[in-house]
Every structure is written in structure tokens, then in C-alpha cells.
Design an enzyme around this catalytic site. Structure first.
Site, PDB file in Angstrom:
ATOM      1  N   GLU A 214      13.884 -15.430   0.758  1.00  0.00           N
ATOM      2  CA  GLU A 214      14.188 -16.548   1.673  1.00  0.00           C
ATOM      3  C   GLU A 214      13.277 -17.729   1.371  1.00  0.00           C
ATOM      4  OE1 GLU A 214      13.515 -14.893   5.566  1.00  0.00           O
ATOM      5  OE2 GLU A 214      15.192 -13.495   5.358  1.00  0.00           O
TER       6      GLU A 214
ATOM      7  N   ASP B 178       0.826  -1.206   0.000  1.00  0.00           N
ATOM      8  CA  ASP B 178       0.000   0.000   0.000  1.00  0.00           C
ATOM      9  C   ASP B 178       0.865   1.262   0.000  1.00  0.00           C
ATOM     10  OD1 ASP B 178      -2.870   0.894   0.461  1.00  0.00           O
ATOM     11  OD2 ASP B 178      -1.918   1.910   2.144  1.00  0.00           O
TER      12      ASP B 178
HETATM   13  C1  GLC Z   1      -4.200   3.011  -0.674  1.00  0.00           C
HETATM   14  C2  GLC Z   1      -5.439   2.165  -0.551  1.00  0.00           C
HETATM   15  C3  GLC Z   1      -6.573   3.026  -0.097  1.00  0.00           C
HETATM   16  C4  GLC Z   1      -6.226   3.607   1.245  1.00  0.00           C
HETATM   17  C5  GLC Z   1      -4.895   4.336   1.214  1.00  0.00           C
HETATM   18  C6  GLC Z   1      -4.380   4.586   2.591  1.00  0.00           C
HETATM   19  O1  GLC Z   1      -4.282   3.953  -1.666  1.00  0.00           O
HETATM   20  O2  GLC Z   1      -5.687   1.526  -1.765  1.00  0.00           O
HETATM   21  O3  GLC Z   1      -7.778   2.327  -0.028  1.00  0.00           O
HETATM   22  O4  GLC Z   1      -7.215   4.503   1.641  1.00  0.00           O
HETATM   23  O5  GLC Z   1      -3.913   3.590   0.566  1.00  0.00           O
HETATM   24  O6  GLC Z   1      -3.982   3.391   3.197  1.00  0.00           O
END
Ligand code: GLC
Length: 562
Positions: free
Chosen positions: A269, A220
Site C-alpha cells: 500500500e 521474528d
Molecule cells: C528470535 C530473536 C530472539 C528471541 C526469539 C524469540 O529468534 O532473534 O532474540 O529470543 O526470537 O522472540
């Protein structure tokens, strides 16, 4: 059909041309009847996923969370939210997936924890300058009494990226004190990646899930982990990235790749090595490909097709550029039209050509009334685009519900909305709830077979899209996805693509060595079938084919088997 059989894919390379299905767990299937989708729900639908013909599932976060940002506010990186199940349920889910030959990708959220994470609670209970605060970005405010945020940085969901706390210890106890950084909601404090403890702990998290059998990770906001926090903080009044040299204050800094080199060692790993795909909204190809290098995460999303108008010129330019990018990085390209953060592509394509982001927001806010949309056209184009995408070399990411031809639920009652965007913009931007409505499984059952009363209400029109309504219906979107995915698997070949000349509004290419051909007519008018494409070889079409001989209907993709 000739007898060419593509060389088997080595086990470690399974991801290169995988069809990955994104599950938003809280909205997929609810086995416990509490209205929130859960892991046993995913397990119970493994047969459906296998029949759909995907290679892997990516699960959005299922970790303990107060859902301030739909689970992207993680309380504990190494556990399952009790409303979604237990670690044993997770093990059962992964076992069922592997038994069905489906790989599992988990979402890892390293940029920020939630404000309920034990690290953050400890930081609030500790004094400025303490090791507990050093896991996050705490700063004194500006102004005479520290009453102004430490910098002008905005947050993604609206409002400033800084929130002031009330101190709980020392002589300032009970008084307004330091500020902490959150590029997203205040419930999502940004972690300090200069702190070796954070780096070490995420290695532990990766191993924790990899040991449980996870095949890979989706990372993310991968481009945000490292910031220029040197004093005085530099100004950045907008979240756009304008430079491609790694010197932006907040995003895509060169140092972030040291982190991913460390992750790569951990992922390697394992046998086969675990994969990782970066969510990095970086507008520059030369920068994005750094995340995708084999010495880094190994793959990166590109959202270029998702952001492009449905048009031959744009699509061709993007595909050519992304394939070049893949050649440089050594990764395969990724493609995606829908996910949990954007308006579903069947709806985007139903809006008049030229509708920009602001007009799309206005459309959502109007409950899907203005500007007037043409859903039939939207779905026609969405199916054509998807079939185009599934014919490209690289991996295709699908989002739950698109195989049902779901539209954005633009008509959700305002009081049901939960996205932080809605609240942080003073209810002027609706946000992403409309693509997160629980799936319709059975038109005859209560709550359309989802489980308990869904946490976001299902509009009445969802019933027409239910799996039960499409399962055996010839020409349904579900049948179309199943057949496209089955043929894709059968015809899959090397990651090369060769353009074939096609009429103006159309694109045609072939894949070798087996000679699978893909033709998309992006225009509204029928166009001539290019020479050499024999209608007798058509195996999948995105739309019904009334067609006059030699003509391709508008907004349609065709696949030709060798
Ligand atoms: C990413 C995710 C989104 C979230 C953001 C913060 O863009 O896809 O859904 O709100 O990160 O974590």
C-alpha cells in the site's frame, strides 16, 4: 580506475544490496543516564552511523516489555517502552535517520506476545473456551487431572513449551487449570494465528509503523506462526525441523505463507513498498526461499555463512547455493555473521578449528577460558570474513559493535546474566548476554561514554575497543569498516558474481560491470596472488599488508578496484 558508473538503484529497490546495521536499542547509547540505551541515544549517534556508511538500521524491539526475553516479549505492539522514550522520540529518531539518508527497519514479533499484553491478561481472567482464550493456544492437560502438559513439545530456552495456569473464574477458580503454549519463555505465550482477529491486528500494527515512516520490518521467528494444533497433538520431542515438505508440527508449515501474502498487500500500500525480511531458521533452501518471494515477505535471512567454518570450500558452496536460491525467489541474498542471538564472530573465529556448538557453550561457561582462544586470529579472520561478505551481491547485515572489533563478553559476572536461557537451563547454558553488552563510545568517560551504569557490566577490556580509541587510529577495525563500506558503495554493481580461479585455500571472484575483484585467503599460510590481480589496484584490505610482492597473507581479504 575506469569511468563506469553503475545505473542508479530505483527507490523501491534500495534494500537489494543494502548494508544494514542492527541496533540492539538497550545496549547502543543511553541518552537519559538510566543505564538502558534508548531512542534519543540512537538519534544522538546518527552522525556516527552516517559516517560508518551504512544504508539502513534495523532496531531490535523498543516496545513496552518486562524484558523477560530482552524485549522480544512485547506488551504493546504500537508503543515505545517508556524507559526507551516516547512515540515522539521515535519520530525524531526516524526523521534524523532519513535526514542522514538512512532507512529504518523495525522488528515485529508476531509469534508471541508477552504475558503482560492486555490480550493475555484478558485470557487469564476468562474461562476456558472463551474468545479471550482463543487468541492464544490454551489446552487441557493430559493425565487423570490434567496435570501433564498437552504434548511433549520442548521450548527454545529449556523446559517444556507448556505452562499451567491457575484458573480465576468459574467453579475451578483458584485451582490449577488449562495449559498455554509458549515456544520460548513462559512470559511469551504463542498467539493463535488461526484467529482472524490476530491477523487483522497485525495489519494494523504494520500500518501504524509504516505510517510513521518505517521503511521495513524484520519478522521474528517468521516460520513458527502456524502450528498443527489438531487434536490429539502430534509428538515432537525436539525443535529441529527434519522435513522439507511443510508438514512439521510447529515450523515452516505451508499455511504460514497465506499470512505473509496478506502482509505483502499491506506493505505494498506504500510507495515505495515497505520491505520485510524473515528470520526463518529453516534448514532447507527450497523452503527458505518461499519467505523471500516478492509475493511474500520479500527477503529472508540465511545463517549459512554464520554457521560455517572459516574455509574456502564451505564458503564457496554456500555463496553459490544462496545466489541460486535468490535467483529462484526473486529476492536478493542476505548475509550475516553476527547478531544479538549468537556469539560474536570475532570470538567464534578465535576458537580452535572444529570447535562445535557444545564446545562453544562450554567455552562461554568457562568464562572464555577453555578451550584456549586466540583473539588476534579471531579478529583477523572476522575482518577477512566481513570484507568477503561486503563484496558479495545482496544485502549485508552487521551487528552493532562488530565495527569496533568487539569480542563476546564471555567473562560477564554470573550474577549479572539476564538471558532466559541461563535460568531455564538451570544455569548450564549461558545464553546471549555476552553479545549484548552496552557499547564503549569513549574510553575516557564514565561507563565508557554509554550513559548511565550499563544494565550489563562492560568488561575492562572494552575500553580498548572504544570508538574514541579507534576513530583516528590508522588500521583500526572502525576505520576498516568505514573504508570498506565507502568502497562498497562506490563500486556497487549488479547482483552477479563470477568466480576466478585461485589457489587452494583461497577464493576469488569479480563483480561486473565495473570489475571489482575480491580475494580471500582462508588459509594460514601466504598464497600467490592469482594472475591478473594487480597489487597496485588494492583499495581495501582486511589486515595489514606487510607482504612480499605477489603474495597474499593468510586469513586476509583484499579488494581490487578496476
Ligand atoms: C528470535 C530473536 C530472539 C528471541 C526469539 C524469540 O529468534 O532473534 O532474540 O529470543 O526470537 O522472540
Amino acid at each position: 580506475m575506469n569511468s563506469h558508473v553503475p545505473a542508479p538503484v530505483p527507490a523501491a529497490e534500495w534494500w537489494r544490496q543494502a548494508a544494514v546495521y542492527q541496533i540492539y536499542p538497550r545496549s547502543f547509547a543511553d541518552a537519559t543516564g538510566d543505564g538502558l540505551g534508548d531512542l534519543p541515544g540512537v538519534t544522538s549517534r546518527m552522525g556516527y552511523l552516517a559516517e560508518l556508511g551504512i544504508d539502513a538500521i534495523w532496531l531490535s524491539p523498543f516496545y513496552p516489555s518486562a524484558l523477560a526475553d530482552g524485549g522480544y516479549d512485547v506488551d504493546d505492539y504500537r508503543n515505545v517502552d517508556e524507559r526507551l522514550g516516547t512515540l515522539e522520540d521515535f519520530d525524531a529518531m526516524i526523521a534524523a535517520a532519513h535526514a542522514a539518508n538512512i532507512k529504518v527497519i523495525a522488528d515485529v514479533v508476531p509469534n508471541h506476545s508477552s504475558n503482560r499484553h492486555q490480550w493475555f491478561t484478558a485470557a487469564l481472567a476468562s474461562a476456558p473456551g472463551s474468545p479471550e482464550r482463543a487468541r492464544y493456544h490454551f489446552r487441557d492437560g493430559l493425565g487423570e487431572n490434567g496435570e501433564l502438559p498437552p504434548s511433549d513439545w520442548p521450548s527454545h530456552f529449556g523446559g517444556p513449551a507448556w505452562t499451567r495456569i491457575t484458573e480465576t473464574t468459574g467453579e475451578n477458580a483458584g485451582a490449577p487449570g488449562q495449559w498455554y503454549l509458549h515456544l520460548f519463555a513462559p512470559e511469551q505465550p504463542d498467539l493463535n494465528w488461526d484467529n482472524p482477529e490476530i491477523r487483522e491486528d497485525f495489519h494494523t500494527t504494520l500500518r501504524f509503523w509504516a505510517d510513521r515512516g518505517v521503511d521495513g520490518f524484520r519478522v521474528d521467528v517468521a516460520h513458527a506462526l502456524v502450528k498443527d494444533m489438531a487434536h490429539p497433538l502430534r509428538s515432537k520431542p525436539s525443535l529441529e525441523i527434519l522435513v522439507d515438505d511443510g508438514t512439521d508440527v510447529l515450523f515452516d508449515r505451508d499455511e504460514v505463507h497465506e499470512i505473509y501474502a496478506g502482509w505483502r498487500s499491506v506493505l505494498n500500500e506504500y510507495d515505495p513498498p515497505r520491505i520485510a525480511v524473515a528470520e526463518a531458521w529453516v534448514p532447507f533452501t527450497n523452503r527458505r526461499l518461499r519467505y523471500a518471494r516478492p509475493t511474500g515477505l520479500g527477503q529472508a535471512f540465511n545463517f549459512d555463512l554464520l554457521q560455517a567454518p572459516f574455509a574456502a570450500t564451505e564458503f564457496r558452496e554456500i555463496v553459490a547455493r544462496c545466489l541460486e536460491e535468490a535467483e529462484v525467489s526473486g529476492a536478493s541474498s542476505t548475509w550475516v555473521f553476527s547478531n544479538h542471538d549468537v556469539v560474536r564472530h570475532a570470538s567464534r573465529y578465535s576458537l580452535p578449528d572444529g570447535t562445535d556448538a557444545a564446545a562453544q557453550d562450554a567455552w562461554l561457561l568457562s568464562g572464555g577460558r577453555e578451550p584456549v582462544a586466540d583473539p588476534a586470529r579471531g579478529l583477523r579472520r572476522a575482518r577477512a570474513a566481513t570484507l568477503f561478505m561486503l563484496g558479495l551481491p545482496g544485502s549485508a547485515y552487521l551487528y552493532q559493535g562488530e565495527e569496533l572489533g568487539l569480542f563476546e563478553a564471555a567473562d560477564l559476572p554470573l550474577e549479572s546474566l539476564q538471558d532466559p536461557t541461563w535460568f531455564r537451563t538451570g544455569k548450564t547454558l549461558k545464553g546471549r548476554d555476552g553479545c549484548r553488552v552496552p557499547l564503549p563510545w569513549n574510553a575516557q568517560e564514565e561507563h565508557l561514554g554509554f550513559g548511565g551504569p550499563p544494565w550489563l557490566p562492560q568488561p575492562a577490556w572494552f575500553a580498548e575497543h572504544a570508538v574514541s580509541a579507534q576513530d583516528a587510529a590508522e588500521g583500526s577495525t572502525l576505520q576498516f569498516y568505514r573504508s570498506a563500506l565507502a568502497w562498497r558503495r562506490k563500486l556497487q554493481t549488479t547482483e552477479s558474481l563470477h568466480w576466478v580461479s585461485a589457489p587452494d585455500a583461497a577464493l576469488a571472484h569479480y563483480r561486473r560491470p565495473n570489475g571489482w575483484e575480491v580475494l580471500t585467503n582462508f588459509g594460514t599460510a601466504p598464497t600467490d596472488l592469482p594472475d591478473g590481480l594487480d597489487p597496485a589496484r588494492i583499495v581495501v584490505t582486511s589486515g595489514a599488508l606487510p607482504v612480499l610482492p605477489g603474495l597474499v597473507p593468510g586469513e586476509t581479504t583484499l579488494w581490487f578496484a578496476p
